[in-house]
Design a protein around this motif. Structure first.
Motif, PDB file in Angstrom:
ATOM      1  N   ALA A  43      -3.014  50.242  82.030  1.00 49.55           N
ATOM      2  CA  ALA A  43      -3.839  51.358  81.533  1.00 49.55           C
ATOM      3  C   ALA A  43      -3.000  52.540  81.060  1.00 49.55           C
ATOM      4  CB  ALA A  43      -4.827  51.803  82.627  1.00 49.55           C
ATOM      5  N   LEU A  44      -2.066  52.260  80.156  1.00 44.75           N
ATOM      6  CA  LEU A  44      -1.160  53.309  79.686  1.00 44.75           C
ATOM      7  C   LEU A  44      -1.627  53.884  78.360  1.00 44.75           C
ATOM      8  CD1 LEU A  44       2.076  51.336  80.515  1.00 44.75           C
ATOM      9  CD2 LEU A  44       1.314  53.392  81.696  1.00 44.75           C
ATOM     10  N   THR A  45      -1.257  55.128  78.122  1.00 46.99           N
ATOM     11  CA  THR A  45      -1.544  55.778  76.845  1.00 46.99           C
ATOM     12  C   THR A  45      -0.382  55.523  75.900  1.00 46.99           C
ATOM     13  OG1 THR A  45      -2.752  57.511  78.000  1.00 46.99           O
ATOM     14  CG2 THR A  45      -2.089  57.971  75.725  1.00 46.99           C
ATOM     15  N   LYS A  46      -0.670  54.931  74.758  1.00 48.90           N
ATOM     16  CA  LYS A  46       0.379  54.651  73.779  1.00 48.90           C
ATOM     17  C   LYS A  46       0.888  55.960  73.175  1.00 48.90           C
ATOM     18  CE  LYS A  46      -1.925  50.327  72.504  1.00 48.90           C
ATOM     19  NZ  LYS A  46      -1.108  49.432  73.305  1.00 48.90           N
ATOM     20  N   SER A  47       2.201  56.038  73.013  1.00 51.93           N
ATOM     21  CA  SER A  47       2.782  57.279  72.501  1.00 51.93           C
ATOM     22  C   SER A  47       3.778  57.004  71.382  1.00 51.93           C
ATOM     23  CB  SER A  47       3.499  58.024  73.630  1.00 51.93           C
ATOM     24  OG  SER A  47       4.254  59.095  73.103  1.00 51.93           O
ATOM     25  N   PRO A  48       3.644  57.710  70.232  1.00 49.59           N
ATOM     26  CA  PRO A  48       4.624  57.554  69.157  1.00 49.59           C
ATOM     27  C   PRO A  48       5.984  58.135  69.530  1.00 49.59           C
ATOM     28  CG  PRO A  48       3.061  59.305  68.625  1.00 49.59           C
ATOM     29  CD  PRO A  48       2.566  58.668  69.871  1.00 49.59           C
TER      30      PRO A  48
ATOM     31  N   ALA B 231       6.626  44.111  83.251  1.00 49.50           N
ATOM     32  CA  ALA B 231       6.957  44.325  81.832  1.00 49.50           C
ATOM     33  C   ALA B 231       5.850  45.064  81.084  1.00 49.50           C
ATOM     34  CB  ALA B 231       7.244  42.989  81.150  1.00 49.50           C
ATOM     35  N   ALA B 232       4.595  44.863  81.498  1.00 44.26           N
ATOM     36  CA  ALA B 232       3.471  45.531  80.835  1.00 44.26           C
ATOM     37  C   ALA B 232       3.603  47.050  80.899  1.00 44.26           C
ATOM     38  CB  ALA B 232       2.151  45.100  81.473  1.00 44.26           C
ATOM     39  N   TYR B 233       4.253  47.555  81.948  1.00 45.41           N
ATOM     40  CA  TYR B 233       4.417  48.997  82.098  1.00 45.41           C
ATOM     41  C   TYR B 233       5.426  49.571  81.112  1.00 45.41           C
ATOM     42  CZ  TYR B 233       1.451  49.043  86.210  1.00 45.41           C
ATOM     43  OH  TYR B 233       0.363  48.947  87.053  1.00 45.41           O
ATOM     44  N   ALA B 234       6.225  48.703  80.507  1.00 44.74           N
ATOM     45  CA  ALA B 234       7.103  49.125  79.410  1.00 44.74           C
ATOM     46  C   ALA B 234       6.381  48.963  78.079  1.00 44.74           C
ATOM     47  CB  ALA B 234       8.394  48.313  79.421  1.00 44.74           C
ATOM     48  N   PHE B 235       5.950  47.726  77.784  1.00 45.46           N
ATOM     49  CA  PHE B 235       5.382  47.421  76.462  1.00 45.46           C
ATOM     50  C   PHE B 235       4.051  48.133  76.208  1.00 45.46           C
ATOM     51  CE2 PHE B 235       8.158  43.716  77.297  1.00 45.46           C
ATOM     52  CZ  PHE B 235       9.000  43.857  76.208  1.00 45.46           C
ATOM     53  N   GLY B 236       3.329  48.458  77.265  1.00 50.85           N
ATOM     54  CA  GLY B 236       2.036  49.122  77.101  1.00 50.85           C
ATOM     55  C   GLY B 236       2.124  50.552  76.599  1.00 50.85           C
ATOM     56  N   ASN B 237       3.335  51.112  76.575  1.00 46.20           N
ATOM     57  CA  ASN B 237       3.524  52.483  76.071  1.00 46.20           C
ATOM     58  C   ASN B 237       3.704  52.547  74.558  1.00 46.20           C
ATOM     59  OD1 ASN B 237       4.051  54.402  78.562  1.00 46.20           O
ATOM     60  ND2 ASN B 237       5.116  52.498  79.032  1.00 46.20           N
ATOM     61  N   ILE B 238       3.910  51.401  73.940  1.00 46.09           N
ATOM     62  CA  ILE B 238       4.309  51.385  72.524  1.00 46.09           C
ATOM     63  C   ILE B 238       3.117  51.641  71.607  1.00 46.09           C
ATOM     64  CG2 ILE B 238       5.340  50.024  70.674  1.00 46.09           C
ATOM     65  CD1 ILE B 238       6.723  48.340  72.872  1.00 46.09           C
ATOM     66  N   ASP B 239       3.266  52.642  70.748  1.00 43.94           N
ATOM     67  CA  ASP B 239       2.298  52.877  69.673  1.00 43.94           C
ATOM     68  C   ASP B 239       2.858  52.196  68.420  1.00 43.94           C
ATOM     69  OD1 ASP B 239       0.714  53.752  67.619  1.00 43.94           O
ATOM     70  OD2 ASP B 239       0.740  55.861  68.186  1.00 43.94           O
ATOM     71  N   PRO B 240       2.250  51.095  67.975  1.00 42.50           N
ATOM     72  CA  PRO B 240       2.825  50.314  66.874  1.00 42.50           C
ATOM     73  C   PRO B 240       2.588  50.904  65.483  1.00 42.50           C
ATOM     74  CG  PRO B 240       0.756  49.339  67.560  1.00 42.50           C
ATOM     75  CD  PRO B 240       0.990  50.502  68.486  1.00 42.50           C
TER      76      PRO B 240
ATOM     77  N   SER C  70      16.158  37.263  96.092  1.00 45.85           N
ATOM     78  CA  SER C  70      15.160  37.923  95.248  1.00 45.85           C
ATOM     79  C   SER C  70      15.803  38.414  93.964  1.00 45.85           C
ATOM     80  CB  SER C  70      14.509  39.108  95.976  1.00 45.85           C
ATOM     81  OG  SER C  70      15.412  40.197  96.052  1.00 45.85           O
ATOM     82  N   VAL C  71      14.948  38.680  92.981  1.00 41.77           N
ATOM     83  CA  VAL C  71      15.370  39.351  91.750  1.00 41.77           C
ATOM     84  C   VAL C  71      14.479  40.575  91.583  1.00 41.77           C
ATOM     85  CG1 VAL C  71      15.671  39.157  89.244  1.00 41.77           C
ATOM     86  CG2 VAL C  71      16.070  37.152  90.705  1.00 41.77           C
ATOM     87  N   SER C  72      15.093  41.679  91.196  1.00 49.25           N
ATOM     88  CA  SER C  72      14.334  42.924  90.999  1.00 49.25           C
ATOM     89  C   SER C  72      14.005  43.099  89.519  1.00 49.25           C
ATOM     90  CB  SER C  72      15.151  44.130  91.465  1.00 49.25           C
ATOM     91  OG  SER C  72      15.588  43.974  92.790  1.00 49.25           O
ATOM     92  N   TYR C  73      12.872  43.757  89.290  1.00 49.66           N
ATOM     93  CA  TYR C  73      12.416  44.029  87.918  1.00 49.66           C
ATOM     94  C   TYR C  73      12.087  45.503  87.792  1.00 49.66           C
ATOM     95  CZ  TYR C  73      11.661  39.069  88.705  1.00 49.66           C
ATOM     96  OH  TYR C  73      11.830  37.761  89.074  1.00 49.66           O
ATOM     97  N   ALA C  74      12.530  46.097  86.684  1.00 47.59           N
ATOM     98  CA  ALA C  74      12.257  47.515  86.455  1.00 47.59           C
ATOM     99  C   ALA C  74      11.910  47.716  84.986  1.00 47.59           C
ATOM    100  CB  ALA C  74      13.465  48.365  86.835  1.00 47.59           C
ATOM    101  N   SER C  75      10.934  48.590  84.745  1.00 48.34           N
ATOM    102  CA  SER C  75      10.546  48.915  83.370  1.00 48.34           C
ATOM    103  C   SER C  75      10.742  50.405  83.126  1.00 48.34           C
ATOM    104  CB  SER C  75       9.080  48.536  83.116  1.00 48.34           C
ATOM    105  OG  SER C  75       8.955  47.140  83.008  1.00 48.34           O
ATOM    106  N   ALA C  76      11.243  50.713  81.937  1.00 45.98           N
ATOM    107  CA  ALA C  76      11.506  52.104  81.578  1.00 45.98           C
ATOM    108  C   ALA C  76      11.090  52.357  80.143  1.00 45.98           C
ATOM    109  CB  ALA C  76      12.990  52.438  81.741  1.00 45.98           C
ATOM    110  N   VAL C  77      10.803  53.617  79.841  1.00 48.15           N
ATOM    111  CA  VAL C  77      10.567  54.042  78.460  1.00 48.15           C
ATOM    112  C   VAL C  77      11.590  55.111  78.093  1.00 48.15           C
ATOM    113  CG1 VAL C  77       8.110  53.503  78.460  1.00 48.15           C
ATOM    114  CG2 VAL C  77       8.845  55.758  79.184  1.00 48.15           C
ATOM    115  N   ALA C  78      12.047  55.056  76.859  1.00 46.80           N
ATOM    116  CA  ALA C  78      12.925  56.092  76.318  1.00 46.80           C
ATOM    117  C   ALA C  78      12.093  56.879  75.317  1.00 46.80           C
ATOM    118  CB  ALA C  78      14.137  55.470  75.649  1.00 46.80           C
TER     119      ALA C  78
END
Length: 293
Positions: free
Chosen positions: A28-33, A52-61, A274-282
């Protein structure tokens, strides 16, 4: 010549699309240019798809026409960055054409090699980003520039970062950087454990979060020191370092913020792994912080 990321089966495509829709909706992320790049994991979707959705869900295409895809090399050794020979990357939910013009531009610098198609097809670090990108950019004309980042030394991380920095300043360009975080356990030959954090999984989280905080500073030298000190098994450390050098040398002020962290399982004994997963936005640095989990 196409790189096929999975068998084009309609049943598979429908299931995959439903999964991606579900994770993106749940985030439920708001897409941002203002989001110009993401760091996202590349494990099987049953492990890292939600994160991964927490990264890709931010993209305003809307205004993006090109995605640079940077992934680490898991099977092929090269001290350089390698370009794809493919003309199209195929996914079950849509094809992504390769930007041959930019591939030629990068080739002309003399700093890149080309990977064979079999190397390209065997590499999952970029492959696992493709369906998400295909989903997010559905209905939009976008091309990809796949770059396999090899075992690049710190001087060349800086060189590639400077070379790619000019592309960051064009808001039509986007960067998708592929990395998982700590691979912990004897099967990964990495069992760092700081007992002061309590359970092993808490120690792993503290180690990862320290690295995440350093990445958020945007300082590639500090990230290098962290890796030298703790030897954290972050498989996309070279693509992340190239990204940090890009952001350091571009004209646009862009800040990295992590938004999600998960582990494949919670290690409690030395027999666990275990393997860790992290999502980030720049994101273009404007007042107001990136929200964290």
């Amino acid at each position: 010549m196409a790189k096929s990321c999975a068998a084009p089966c309609s049943q598979l495509a429908s299931k995959l699309e439903d999964e991606l829709d579900g994770w993106l909706s749940a985030a439920a992320l708001t897409k941002s240019p203002d989001v110009r790049a993401v760091i996202a994991p590349h494990a099987g979707y049953s492990y890292s798809g939600r994160c991964a959705a927490y990264a890709f869900g931010n993209i305003d295409p809307t205004n993006i026409s090109r995605v640079f895809l940077l992934g680490p090399s898991h099977h092929y050794y090269t001290p350089k960055c390698a370009l794809s020979r493919a003309t199209v990357y195929s996914t079950p939910i849509g094809d992504l054409p390769v930007d041959l013009e930019v591939i030629e531009e990068l080739k002309a610098t003399g700093k890149f090699e080309f990977m064979d198609l079999n190397v390209d097809e065997a590499e999952h670090s970029m492959e696992m980003h493709l369906p998400y990108l295909s989903k997010v950019f559905q209905g939009h004309n976008v091309k990809v520039v796949p770059i396999l980042v090899g075992a690049v030394n710190s001087q060349n991380e800086a060189m590639y970062g400077q070379l790619l920095a000019k592309y960051v300043d064009d808001p039509k360009n986007f960067f998708s950087v592929s990395s998982d975080f700590c691979h912990w356990g004897s099967r990964f030959s990495y069992t760092y454990y700081d007992k002061k954090h309590g359970a092993i999984h808490k120690s792993i989280e503290a180690l990862d979060r320290l690295g995440m905080e350093i990445i958020e500073t945007g300082d590639p030298d500090a990230f290098k020191q962290y890796l030298e000190e703790y030897e954290n098994t972050i498989c996309g450390r070279h693509p992340i370092s190239v990204l940090l050098h890009m952001l350091k040398h571009c004209s646009t002020k862009i800040k990295v913020g992590f938004v999600r962290y998960e582990q494949s399982s919670q290690c409690k004994t030395t027999r666990d792994s275990s393997v860790s997963y992290a999502s980030a936005v720049a994101k273009v640095d404007t007042p107001g912080e990136v929200g964290k989990d």
